[in-house]
Write an enzyme that holds these catalytic residues in place. Sequence first.
Site, PDB file in Angstrom:
ATOM      1  CG  PHE A   1      40.782   2.222  35.121  1.00  0.00           C
ATOM      2  CD1 PHE A   1      41.118   1.901  33.821  1.00  0.00           C
ATOM      3  CD2 PHE A   1      39.484   2.611  35.389  1.00  0.00           C
ATOM      4  CE1 PHE A   1      40.177   1.958  32.808  1.00  0.00           C
ATOM      5  CE2 PHE A   1      38.530   2.666  34.380  1.00  0.00           C
ATOM      6  CZ  PHE A   1      38.888   2.337  33.081  1.00  0.00           C
TER       7      PHE A   1
ATOM      8  CG  ASP B   1      37.054  -7.111  45.433  1.00  0.00           C
ATOM      9  OD1 ASP B   1      37.722  -8.085  45.832  1.00  0.00           O
ATOM     10  OD2 ASP B   1      37.566  -6.038  45.072  1.00  0.00           O
TER      11      ASP B   1
ATOM     12  CD  GLU C   1       5.076 -41.963  44.317  1.00  0.00           C
ATOM     13  OE1 GLU C   1       4.551 -41.026  44.970  1.00  0.00           O
ATOM     14  OE2 GLU C   1       4.820 -43.168  44.530  1.00  0.00           O
TER      15      GLU C   1
ATOM     16  CE  LYS D   1       4.508 -47.502  55.400  1.00  0.00           C
ATOM     17  NZ  LYS D   1       3.957 -47.360  56.771  1.00  0.00           N
TER      18      LYS D   1
END
Length: 621
Positions: free
Chosen positions: A157, A274, A574, A598
């Site tokens: 390119f 990269d 809850e 609990k």
Amino acid sequence: MGQCYGKTIPTTDNDNDIPTTIITAAGHHHQQPQSPLPSSTATVKNTPARSSSPWASPYPQGLASPLPTGVSPSPARSSTPGRRFFKRPFPPPSPAKHIKASLARRFGHPKQPREGPIPEDGTAVEPELQSLDKNFGYNKNFGAKYELGKEIGRGHFGHTCHAKGKKGELKDHALAVKIISKVKMTTAISIEDVRREVKILRALTGHKHLIHFYDACEDANNVYIVMELCEGGELLDRILSRGGRYTEADAKMIIVQILSVVAFCHLQGVVHRDLKPENFLFMSKSEDADMKLIDFGLSDFIRPGNDKMMYDKFEFIDLSISVSLHIVEERLNDIVGSAYYVAPEVLHRSYSLEADIWSIGVISYILLCGSRPFWARTESGIFRAVLRADPNFDDIPWPSVSSEAKDFVKRLLNKDYRKRMSAAQALTHPWLSSESHPIPLDILIFKLVKSYLHASPFKRAALKALSKALTENELIYLRAQFMLLEPNKDGRVSLDNFRMALLRNATDAMKESRVPDILNAMAPLSYRKMDFEEFCAAAISTYQLEALDTWEQIGSTAFEFFEQEGNRPVSVEELARELNVGPTAHSILRDWIRSDGKLSLLGYTKFLHGVTLRSSNTRHS
């Protein structure tokens, strides 16, 4: 060590003769290089110049595989085979069926695709390309400002050249110029890739291990990116020159530099995507020369409102090099990563800053033992190994490597991205504690504190109990981060402390990534202050603690504190609301609650990080 080189090896699909094409940064296409790779002095250049895999077959030339005939290393094993040393690159395999299907969708089946770049938008390269706007708005006076010298790197390119400034502050200054051909910009996406790379380089400034950007110019034919010249060659070349392995002391010096610059990028909201030895250059030939991180062609900004990049489209374009992804929430359609360094979550189409940490883990593994953590005879096999296999820490030289170094690498190469250390956190790891280096501000702290401020009182109580069970090693990192916020005289921090800490480290990139928007979500801190004890509760990651060998002890100790101060009766309904899950999760949550109503120890540890359910089970608010 054998030489590392590449050559043209025509590879076609057996059925349709679809050529294997290597797709690289910014949607650019690059054929296998026909000449040997340079052995030393490559400087700032396009990723495509070394995009064909420099990694080799693990077996010396002329020697048969030690495996039985017809059996190749299986990535589905519990660990990858050791001793995958750098020797000669294997030829790219024929495209797998899913690659062929992807190409058929792009070009039409069974029509033979034309030669040239594969368009990223699925359309053929036709005369409408003439309508593409290739005007970037950069300076048009490149020739008046700079004198080009010899070529120092080439990709399909573009290429990179030596240059010298003709006037102004850069007069007679040695430079590197990356020249990108406009002719090769065949899609709007490839144009945007170049535009984004320049934007990131321009916005990221001020770190000693980051390549310095000077200027961007253009003319009718090219875009010119002017940067500082690095004359010491790539980290990859130095690894090869050392026979593939560094001593622990030398490896630390390299890794600290990598972590430092990546932590800086992450704080600005930039993910590199990269990271590999080819993208770190030395300033000079000196053994103690500083390194510079280069090539932001695949980089992008992370949006804090959507910390993870979610993709609706995932295509293997060429398993030998890269993965092409398309973003849903925001436009992102470029090439992401290199095969040996790609993180599992990238292959799962959802990732963020932690993908860079995985790549650093791969580099660290290579530096310490001279071999790759994930290996297979085909690139598709490499990806399977990344997803399924574990790195080998048993073969030579690992038995002679310190336990701290092995722990360091393992905490970077955790397949669960949530359990990896951040870059800033890794700098406080015991293995690097002997090194003299500053600890940078960590963007992860802001994200965790933001979540804590929006948590329920019950969840905050659970986190406070967990913070009391932390060992000194974990507190070193938290104490360093707290001090970077510059606490007030009363030893506490407010929203202003977080804001000023960001401003002290801000670049233009931070504004582009909207990292400061995190502060808006931290608004509850406007009305109160946070001491160090509460900061520890807010800034710890349960997932990271679970990755520690001592997690069971930490969890049980934390539960004792929770029993004393925070555990109270809680209903399944809850708990479901706390976790934002629907009724289908109730059967799971009941197992977390004791007969006294609990949370049990199991329920406490599960509650700390939530529950993972199918999306159909999740209650959407």
